[in-house]
Enzyme design. Structure first.
Site, PDB file in Angstrom:
ATOM      1  N   ASN A 162       0.821  -1.213   0.000  1.00  0.00           N
ATOM      2  CA  ASN A 162       0.000   0.000   0.000  1.00  0.00           C
ATOM      3  C   ASN A 162       0.858   1.267   0.000  1.00  0.00           C
ATOM      4  OD1 ASN A 162       0.875  -0.134   2.659  1.00  0.00           O
ATOM      5  ND2 ASN A 162      -1.155   0.031   3.576  1.00  0.00           N
ATOM      6  N   GLU A 206       4.276  -2.780   2.043  1.00  0.00           N
ATOM      7  CA  GLU A 206       3.329  -2.230   3.016  1.00  0.00           C
ATOM      8  C   GLU A 206       4.012  -1.104   3.790  1.00  0.00           C
ATOM      9  OE1 GLU A 206       1.908  -1.663   6.993  1.00  0.00           O
ATOM     10  OE2 GLU A 206       3.699  -2.862   6.536  1.00  0.00           O
ATOM     11  N   ASN A 249       4.295   0.080   7.006  1.00  0.00           N
ATOM     12  CA  ASN A 249       5.093  -0.070   8.221  1.00  0.00           C
ATOM     13  C   ASN A 249       6.468  -0.670   7.938  1.00  0.00           C
ATOM     14  OD1 ASN A 249       3.140   1.021   9.876  1.00  0.00           O
ATOM     15  ND2 ASN A 249       2.298  -0.947  10.506  1.00  0.00           N
ATOM     16  N   HIS A 266      -6.717  -1.530   9.815  1.00  0.00           N
ATOM     17  CA  HIS A 266      -5.624  -2.498   9.815  1.00  0.00           C
ATOM     18  C   HIS A 266      -5.159  -2.938  11.212  1.00  0.00           C
ATOM     19  CE1 HIS A 266      -5.100  -1.774   5.497  1.00  0.00           C
ATOM     20  NE2 HIS A 266      -5.228  -0.486   5.777  1.00  0.00           N
ATOM     21  N   ASP A 267      -4.710  -1.986  12.030  1.00  0.00           N
ATOM     22  CA  ASP A 267      -3.982  -2.342  13.248  1.00  0.00           C
ATOM     23  C   ASP A 267      -4.813  -3.141  14.244  1.00  0.00           C
ATOM     24  OD1 ASP A 267      -1.820  -1.063  12.180  1.00  0.00           O
ATOM     25  OD2 ASP A 267      -1.959   0.715  13.450  1.00  0.00           O
TER      26      ASP A 267
END
Length: 310
Positions: free
Chosen positions: A159, A165, A167, A236-237
């Site tokens: 993303n 991704e 992070n 997400h998290d």
């Protein structure tokens, strides 16, 4: 069963705020510390948001410790265009009155795990810089942690870039250190979290949750993306926290995961090989999510939190 003790390493962040709310509200978990890192927004803002969330949600005794402002070797990146300049979308929480804990997040992680070996799970839902710094200073934390789980990576697509991704891409070198530390990384990536969509019926339930819904949940989720009956933003998290509460919600497969740090187009990619061919896996990779079970868990916990704070 006594609650599972956790340290949350995070960069609040809309989805971090929703994850922290879930962790605080679940009787299955006990937050022993929150550490912050620069990521979704800058370190001053992520730390300030963690402090605001601590008081708004009502766990003033949990220490919040600031960590690294940026990546080990690279220029800092952020996702303010996704989370808003203040990090929490349209949510405007009261300013915190209690201070940040002195010291660095990496040292807090080391000291806390050392004092209770095998008892505390470390869950990282932001860039892995603090975790890498802790590992470089004290590699034995990989033995002391009960489990190490992350919200990050993907075995399909990214993303931040087509391959990576956010992070992981924010600090690929730190991620490479974390995956190579000798522990088993529970990797809950986009392949899982993109299934956790806050669709219309979910947001409708949030809207009925008093101050929690009006001041935090709905302003965060609606800022994140358009909500319809069938579509909505991924939170997400919260998937990483939901997994810690009920591991049966996520299907995990063993794999060897290596982090690309040199690729021109693939930097930050979590290269995932499920064909072990006799090799020991260094990760358990999330491949699917029980979506209805996830939302049942999350919304029930949120409703409990909402009742407590009025």
């Amino acid at each position: 069963m006594p609650p599972k003790k956790i340290i949350i390493d995070c960069d609040p962040g809309i989805d971090d705020a929703l994850a922290i709310t879930l962790a605080h509200g679940s009787p299955a978990l006990s937050i022993v510390g929150i550490t912050t890192v620069g990521g979704n927004v800058d370190l001053g803002q992520t730390t300030g948001n963690a402090l605001r969330l601590r008081e708004f949600l009502g766990f003033p005794g949990v220490p919040v410790t600031a960590g690294s402002a940026g990546a080990l070797l690279r220029a800092r990146v952020d996702a303010a265009e996704v989370h808003g300049p203040l990090g929490l979308g349209e949510a405007r929480l009261p300013e915190a009155t209690l201070p940040v804990r002195e010291g660095h997040a990496a040292d807090f992680i080391i000291e806390t795990l050392k004092d209770a070996p095998g008892e505390i799970t470390l869950v990282a839902i932001g860039p892995l810089t603090n975790v890498a710094l802790a590992l470089l200073k004290e590699p034995r934390i990989a033995e002391w942690a009960r489990e190490f789980a992350i919200l990050g990576g993907s075995y399909t697509r990214g993303n931040f870039s087509p391959a990576a991704e956010f992070n992981i891409a924010a600090d690929p070198e730190a991620a490479a250190i974390a995956f190579g530390a000798g522990w088993t990384v529970t990797m809950l990536g986009l392949d899982v979290s993109r299934q956790a969509l806050a669709v219309g019926k979910v947001v409708d339930r949030m809207r009925a949750m008093g101050r929690l819904g009006a001041d935090l949940l709905v302003p965060c989720v609606e800022f994140y993306g358009m909500v319809t009956a069938d579509e909505g933003p991924a939170i997400h998290d919260a998937c990483a926290i939901a997994y810690l509460i009920d591991p049966a919600l996520v299907t995990l497969e063993p794999a060897v995961v290596q982090v690309e740090t040199a690729g021109r187009f693939t930097s930050g990619m979590t290269v995932t090989d499920f064909a072990l061919a006799g090799r020991a896996p260094n990760a358990l990779v999330g491949t699917s999510l029980d979506v209805s079970g996830f939302w049942d868990l999350v919304l029930n916990v949120y409703e409990d939190v909402a009742r407590r704070i009025g």
